[in-house]
Design a protein around this motif. Structure first.
Motif, PDB file in Angstrom:
ATOM      1  N   GLY A  34      -2.703   5.947   1.226  1.00  0.00           N
ATOM      2  CA  GLY A  34      -3.515   6.842   2.033  1.00  0.00           C
ATOM      3  C   GLY A  34      -4.912   7.105   1.510  1.00  0.00           C
ATOM      4  N   GLN A  35      -5.387   6.344   0.528  1.00  0.00           N
ATOM      5  CA  GLN A  35      -6.688   6.608  -0.086  1.00  0.00           C
ATOM      6  C   GLN A  35      -7.778   5.630   0.335  1.00  0.00           C
ATOM      7  OE1 GLN A  35      -6.284   6.850  -4.328  1.00  0.00           O
ATOM      8  NE2 GLN A  35      -4.566   8.264  -4.224  1.00  0.00           N
ATOM      9  N   MET A  36      -7.457   4.618   1.141  1.00  0.00           N
ATOM     10  CA  MET A  36      -8.467   3.632   1.519  1.00  0.00           C
ATOM     11  C   MET A  36      -9.500   4.265   2.443  1.00  0.00           C
ATOM     12  SD  MET A  36      -6.423   0.034   1.779  1.00  0.00           S
ATOM     13  CE  MET A  36      -5.166   0.525   2.911  1.00  0.00           C
ATOM     14  N   LYS A  37     -10.769   3.907   2.215  1.00  0.00           N
ATOM     15  CA  LYS A  37     -11.882   4.525   2.925  1.00  0.00           C
ATOM     16  C   LYS A  37     -12.597   3.503   3.795  1.00  0.00           C
ATOM     17  CE  LYS A  37     -12.505   7.503  -1.051  1.00  0.00           C
ATOM     18  NZ  LYS A  37     -13.280   7.713  -2.255  1.00  0.00           N
ATOM     19  N   ALA A  38     -13.182   3.998   4.858  1.00  0.00           N
ATOM     20  CA  ALA A  38     -13.972   3.142   5.744  1.00  0.00           C
ATOM     21  C   ALA A  38     -15.265   2.741   5.044  1.00  0.00           C
ATOM     22  CB  ALA A  38     -14.277   3.887   7.036  1.00  0.00           C
ATOM     23  N   GLY A  39     -15.818   1.609   5.458  1.00  0.00           N
ATOM     24  CA  GLY A  39     -17.075   1.154   4.882  1.00  0.00           C
ATOM     25  C   GLY A  39     -17.195  -0.359   4.934  1.00  0.00           C
ATOM     26  N   THR A  40     -18.227  -0.855   4.293  1.00  0.00           N
ATOM     27  CA  THR A  40     -18.470  -2.291   4.191  1.00  0.00           C
ATOM     28  C   THR A  40     -18.268  -2.689   2.736  1.00  0.00           C
ATOM     29  OG1 THR A  40     -20.064  -2.184   5.986  1.00  0.00           O
ATOM     30  CG2 THR A  40     -20.157  -4.126   4.567  1.00  0.00           C
ATOM     31  N   TYR A  41     -17.450  -3.703   2.512  1.00  0.00           N
ATOM     32  CA  TYR A  41     -17.075  -4.106   1.157  1.00  0.00           C
ATOM     33  C   TYR A  41     -17.278  -5.599   0.982  1.00  0.00           C
ATOM     34  CZ  TYR A  41     -14.704   0.407   1.233  1.00  0.00           C
ATOM     35  OH  TYR A  41     -14.428   1.748   1.351  1.00  0.00           O
ATOM     36  N   LEU A  42     -17.592  -5.984  -0.243  1.00  0.00           N
ATOM     37  CA  LEU A  42     -17.675  -7.393  -0.615  1.00  0.00           C
ATOM     38  C   LEU A  42     -16.452  -7.685  -1.475  1.00  0.00           C
ATOM     39  CD1 LEU A  42     -19.314  -9.990  -0.503  1.00  0.00           C
ATOM     40  CD2 LEU A  42     -20.469  -9.265  -2.582  1.00  0.00           C
ATOM     41  N   LEU A  43     -15.520  -8.444  -0.912  1.00  0.00           N
ATOM     42  CA  LEU A  43     -14.258  -8.754  -1.583  1.00  0.00           C
ATOM     43  C   LEU A  43     -14.159 -10.257  -1.802  1.00  0.00           C
ATOM     44  CD1 LEU A  43     -11.975  -6.451   0.592  1.00  0.00           C
ATOM     45  CD2 LEU A  43     -12.939  -5.926  -1.638  1.00  0.00           C
ATOM     46  N   SER A  44     -13.239 -10.646  -2.663  1.00  0.00           N
ATOM     47  CA  SER A  44     -13.059 -12.061  -2.971  1.00  0.00           C
ATOM     48  C   SER A  44     -11.621 -12.470  -2.699  1.00  0.00           C
ATOM     49  CB  SER A  44     -13.382 -12.311  -4.449  1.00  0.00           C
ATOM     50  OG  SER A  44     -13.047 -13.635  -4.811  1.00  0.00           O
ATOM     51  N   THR A  45     -11.441 -13.723  -2.321  1.00  0.00           N
ATOM     52  CA  THR A  45     -10.094 -14.247  -2.108  1.00  0.00           C
ATOM     53  C   THR A  45      -9.345 -14.392  -3.428  1.00  0.00           C
ATOM     54  OG1 THR A  45     -10.944 -16.507  -2.154  1.00  0.00           O
ATOM     55  CG2 THR A  45     -10.703 -15.479   0.014  1.00  0.00           C
ATOM     56  N   ALA A  46     -10.029 -14.227  -4.549  1.00  0.00           N
ATOM     57  CA  ALA A  46      -9.388 -14.300  -5.865  1.00  0.00           C
ATOM     58  C   ALA A  46      -8.807 -12.942  -6.279  1.00  0.00           C
ATOM     59  CB  ALA A  46     -10.384 -14.771  -6.917  1.00  0.00           C
ATOM     60  N   TYR A  47      -9.014 -11.889  -5.484  1.00  0.00           N
ATOM     61  CA  TYR A  47      -8.494 -10.564  -5.813  1.00  0.00           C
ATOM     62  C   TYR A  47      -7.040 -10.440  -5.393  1.00  0.00           C
ATOM     63  CZ  TYR A  47     -13.366  -8.976  -6.336  1.00  0.00           C
ATOM     64  OH  TYR A  47     -14.663  -8.818  -6.724  1.00  0.00           O
ATOM     65  N   GLU A  51       0.831  -1.199   0.000  1.00  0.00           N
ATOM     66  CA  GLU A  51       0.000   0.000   0.000  1.00  0.00           C
ATOM     67  C   GLU A  51       0.866   1.249   0.000  1.00  0.00           C
ATOM     68  OE1 GLU A  51      -2.332   3.372   1.504  1.00  0.00           O
ATOM     69  OE2 GLU A  51      -0.659   2.438   2.529  1.00  0.00           O
ATOM     70  N   LYS A  52       1.940   1.253   0.759  1.00  0.00           N
ATOM     71  CA  LYS A  52       2.832   2.414   0.821  1.00  0.00           C
ATOM     72  C   LYS A  52       3.524   2.657  -0.524  1.00  0.00           C
ATOM     73  CE  LYS A  52       1.966   3.533   4.987  1.00  0.00           C
ATOM     74  NZ  LYS A  52       0.965   4.565   5.169  1.00  0.00           N
ATOM     75  N   LEU A  53       3.742   1.608  -1.304  1.00  0.00           N
ATOM     76  CA  LEU A  53       4.408   1.729  -2.599  1.00  0.00           C
ATOM     77  C   LEU A  53       3.424   1.904  -3.761  1.00  0.00           C
ATOM     78  CD1 LEU A  53       7.091  -1.069  -2.115  1.00  0.00           C
ATOM     79  CD2 LEU A  53       7.469   1.408  -2.035  1.00  0.00           C
ATOM     80  N   SER A  54       2.130   1.805  -3.487  1.00  0.00           N
ATOM     81  CA  SER A  54       1.140   1.841  -4.557  1.00  0.00           C
ATOM     82  C   SER A  54       0.628   3.258  -4.808  1.00  0.00           C
ATOM     83  CB  SER A  54      -0.049   0.934  -4.218  1.00  0.00           C
ATOM     84  OG  SER A  54      -0.877   1.557  -3.253  1.00  0.00           O
ATOM     85  N   THR A  55      -0.185   3.372  -5.847  1.00  0.00           N
ATOM     86  CA  THR A  55      -0.813   4.657  -6.159  1.00  0.00           C
ATOM     87  C   THR A  55      -1.993   4.921  -5.225  1.00  0.00           C
ATOM     88  OG1 THR A  55      -2.219   3.590  -7.811  1.00  0.00           O
ATOM     89  CG2 THR A  55      -0.167   4.558  -8.587  1.00  0.00           C
ATOM     90  N   TYR A  56      -2.373   3.947  -4.410  1.00  0.00           N
ATOM     91  CA  TYR A  56      -3.503   4.086  -3.492  1.00  0.00           C
ATOM     92  C   TYR A  56      -3.060   4.486  -2.083  1.00  0.00           C
ATOM     93  CZ  TYR A  56      -5.762   1.574  -7.250  1.00  0.00           C
ATOM     94  OH  TYR A  56      -6.233   1.196  -8.486  1.00  0.00           O
TER      95      TYR A  56
END
Length: 169
Positions: free
Chosen positions: A100-113, A93-98
């Motif tokens: 400090g951009q992650m936001k709080a909330g509820t997400y539906l994610l997959s183990t394939a990501y 995350e520190k090396l990515s373009t994202y």
């Protein structure tokens, strides 16, 4: 006679110091090798991003609390089985373009990501949250077969539950 005892004592001290010095050098060499191997493995894991379970994967609902740090998010994702190592995710995350951009909330994610896709979804990147062609083809086939997918999606939207990659804030 005292002179002989001193000579034997000096010889024993010389041999013992040689043995201890050799053992010390061997321990230092093993430590350097271990540190190098660990550093290489960490770097490899940071830059060679892999999904936890390639293929279809398993969908998991994740709740990111308000004010969570990047490392807190990484620990949550690890506890849900979405990433293998929270420290590696933190570095990614520190090396990515994202950063400090992650936001709080509820997400539906997959183990394939991959970790980058997870970061993109948590940051609200539209490219990462979009439906891929493979998923769209599967959804079209399921809709044609059952005819209930559209009503289930509408019911989920009315309930306020999060869809793939969307926050239900």
């Amino acid at each position: 006679m005292g002179n002989t005892r001193d000579q034997v004592g000096k010889a024993g001290l010389f041999v013992a110091s040689g043995i201890f010095r050799t053992a010390f050098y061997v321990c230092v060499a093993v430590l350097i090798f271990w540190i190098g191997k660990s550093a290489y493995q960490f770097g490899y894991n940071v830059f060679n991003q892999q999904a936890v379970s390639p293929g279809a994967g398993q969908e998991v609902t994740v709740v990111i609390p308000e004010g969570s740090s990047t490392y807190d998010v990484a620990k949550i994702l690890k506890s849900k089985g979405l990433i293998d190592d929270s420290l590696v995710f933190f570095a990614q995350e520190k090396l990515s373009t994202y950063k400090g951009q992650m936001k709080a909330g509820t997400y539906l994610l997959s183990t394939a990501y991959t970790p980058t896709r997870i970061m993109g979804i948590l940051a609200g990147d539209e490219e990462q949250t979009g439906v891929t062609q493979d998923t769209a083809a599967t959804t079209d086939t399921q809709t044609a077969d059952t005819g209930t997918a559209d009503t289930q999606t509408a019911d989920a939207a009315e309930d306020g539950t999060a869809k793939e990659g969307e926050s239900a804030q």
